[in-house]
Design a protein around this motif. Structure first.
Motif, PDB file in Angstrom:
ATOM      1  N   GLY A  75       0.816  -1.206   0.000  1.00  0.00           N
ATOM      2  CA  GLY A  75       0.000   0.000   0.000  1.00  0.00           C
ATOM      3  C   GLY A  75       0.848   1.254   0.000  1.00  0.00           C
ATOM      4  O   GLY A  75       2.071   1.208  -0.022  1.00  0.00           O
ATOM      5  N   ASP A  76       0.165   2.371   0.039  1.00  0.00           N
ATOM      6  CA  ASP A  76       0.804   3.682   0.079  1.00  0.00           C
ATOM      7  C   ASP A  76       0.549   4.237   1.477  1.00  0.00           C
ATOM      8  O   ASP A  76      -0.505   4.834   1.716  1.00  0.00           O
ATOM      9  N   VAL A  81       4.867  -0.410  11.507  1.00  0.00           N
ATOM     10  CA  VAL A  81       4.063  -1.622  11.686  1.00  0.00           C
ATOM     11  C   VAL A  81       4.947  -2.640  12.386  1.00  0.00           C
ATOM     12  O   VAL A  81       6.118  -2.811  12.039  1.00  0.00           O
ATOM     13  N   GLU A  82       4.374  -3.305  13.371  1.00  0.00           N
ATOM     14  CA  GLU A  82       5.150  -4.257  14.161  1.00  0.00           C
ATOM     15  C   GLU A  82       4.323  -5.508  14.452  1.00  0.00           C
ATOM     16  O   GLU A  82       3.140  -5.419  14.770  1.00  0.00           O
ATOM     17  N   LEU A  83       4.958  -6.648  14.334  1.00  0.00           N
ATOM     18  CA  LEU A  83       4.299  -7.906  14.672  1.00  0.00           C
ATOM     19  C   LEU A  83       4.558  -8.198  16.149  1.00  0.00           C
ATOM     20  O   LEU A  83       5.691  -8.136  16.613  1.00  0.00           O
ATOM     21  N   ASN A 109       6.808  -1.152   2.798  1.00  0.00           N
ATOM     22  CA  ASN A 109       6.245  -2.409   2.343  1.00  0.00           C
ATOM     23  C   ASN A 109       7.262  -3.535   2.495  1.00  0.00           C
ATOM     24  O   ASN A 109       8.469  -3.318   2.360  1.00  0.00           O
ATOM     25  N   ALA A 110       6.767  -4.731   2.785  1.00  0.00           N
ATOM     26  CA  ALA A 110       7.652  -5.869   3.033  1.00  0.00           C
ATOM     27  C   ALA A 110       6.952  -7.161   2.671  1.00  0.00           C
ATOM     28  O   ALA A 110       5.719  -7.220   2.598  1.00  0.00           O
ATOM     29  N   ASN A 111       7.750  -8.191   2.475  1.00  0.00           N
ATOM     30  CA  ASN A 111       7.232  -9.528   2.197  1.00  0.00           C
ATOM     31  C   ASN A 111       8.310 -10.502   2.656  1.00  0.00           C
ATOM     32  O   ASN A 111       9.218 -10.835   1.902  1.00  0.00           O
ATOM     33  N   GLU A 112       8.222 -10.938   3.913  1.00  0.00           N
ATOM     34  CA  GLU A 112       9.268 -11.803   4.425  1.00  0.00           C
ATOM     35  C   GLU A 112       8.799 -12.685   5.573  1.00  0.00           C
ATOM     36  O   GLU A 112       7.790 -12.405   6.219  1.00  0.00           O
ATOM     37  N   GLY A 132      -0.341   8.281   7.772  1.00  0.00           N
ATOM     38  CA  GLY A 132      -1.125   8.591   6.572  1.00  0.00           C
ATOM     39  C   GLY A 132      -1.182   7.402   5.646  1.00  0.00           C
ATOM     40  O   GLY A 132      -0.421   6.446   5.771  1.00  0.00           O
ATOM     41  N   GLY A 133      -2.123   7.440   4.722  1.00  0.00           N
ATOM     42  CA  GLY A 133      -2.255   6.390   3.726  1.00  0.00           C
ATOM     43  C   GLY A 133      -3.039   5.188   4.229  1.00  0.00           C
ATOM     44  O   GLY A 133      -3.610   5.198   5.320  1.00  0.00           O
ATOM     45  N   THR A 134      -3.043   4.149   3.410  1.00  0.00           N
ATOM     46  CA  THR A 134      -3.739   2.914   3.741  1.00  0.00           C
ATOM     47  C   THR A 134      -2.776   1.742   3.626  1.00  0.00           C
ATOM     48  O   THR A 134      -2.121   1.579   2.600  1.00  0.00           O
ATOM     49  N   LEU A 135      -2.738   0.960   4.660  1.00  0.00           N
ATOM     50  CA  LEU A 135      -1.880  -0.222   4.744  1.00  0.00           C
ATOM     51  C   LEU A 135      -2.708  -1.477   4.480  1.00  0.00           C
ATOM     52  O   LEU A 135      -3.772  -1.650   5.067  1.00  0.00           O
ATOM     53  N   ALA A 136      -2.246  -2.320   3.588  1.00  0.00           N
ATOM     54  CA  ALA A 136      -2.830  -3.647   3.380  1.00  0.00           C
ATOM     55  C   ALA A 136      -1.855  -4.648   3.986  1.00  0.00           C
ATOM     56  O   ALA A 136      -0.631  -4.546   3.756  1.00  0.00           O
TER      57      ALA A 136
END
Length: 141
Positions: A75-76, A81-83, A109-112, A132-136
């Motif tokens: 997303g933008d 963001v934290e797990l 953005n991440a993918n791991e 700001g923005g929207t996170l998916a």
């Protein structure tokens, strides 16, 4: 090497052998391995997916044991963001760490793969502080 002929239904001189029906048994060794491969079923866990347009907490994600957990953020958006992981029914949700330093914390953005779970009852939550923005997001195995 002695050959085992049909109709023998067993192979007494070998620890492991295989063969076709009505064919001689063949010893298992490095050049002739068993004709099998490990098959693992897809994870039964239900992915945690959604979007956030404001700061918040999403979850829980209930992982299947002994599988990697993958976090995907798209997303933008801007923010952090934290797990988080909880082993006490969400009474305490703590950030992931590696060597004492925070792990599983993102500002883009991440993918791991972020974790492997081995404790029954553990749950994962996604904590977002958005400017700001929207996170998916998607947390899955």
């Amino acid at each position: 090497m002695a050959e085992v002929e049909v109709p023998a239904g067993y192979v007494p001189q070998y620890a492991m052998a295989f063969g076709a029906v009505d064919a001689p048994a063949v010893a298992v060794h490095d050049d002739n391995p068993l004709p099998v491969r490990a098959v693992r079923k897809p994870a039964a866990s239900i992915p945690l997916t959604g979007t956030l347009a404001a700061s918040g907490l999403a979850g829980p994600f209930v992982p299947e044991l002994e599988r990697s957990i993958r976090l995907t953020l798209t997303g933008d958006w801007s923010g952090t963001v934290e797990l988080l992981r909880s082993a006490d029914g969400a009474a305490t949700a703590l950030p992931l760490t590696a060597g004492g330093a925070r792990w599983g914390r993102f500002t883009a953005n991440a993918n791991e793969v972020v974790a492997d779970e081995g404790e029954a009852g553990a749950r994962y939550y996604l904590s977002a502080t958005l400017f700001g923005g929207t996170l998916a997001y998607r947390v899955a195995q």
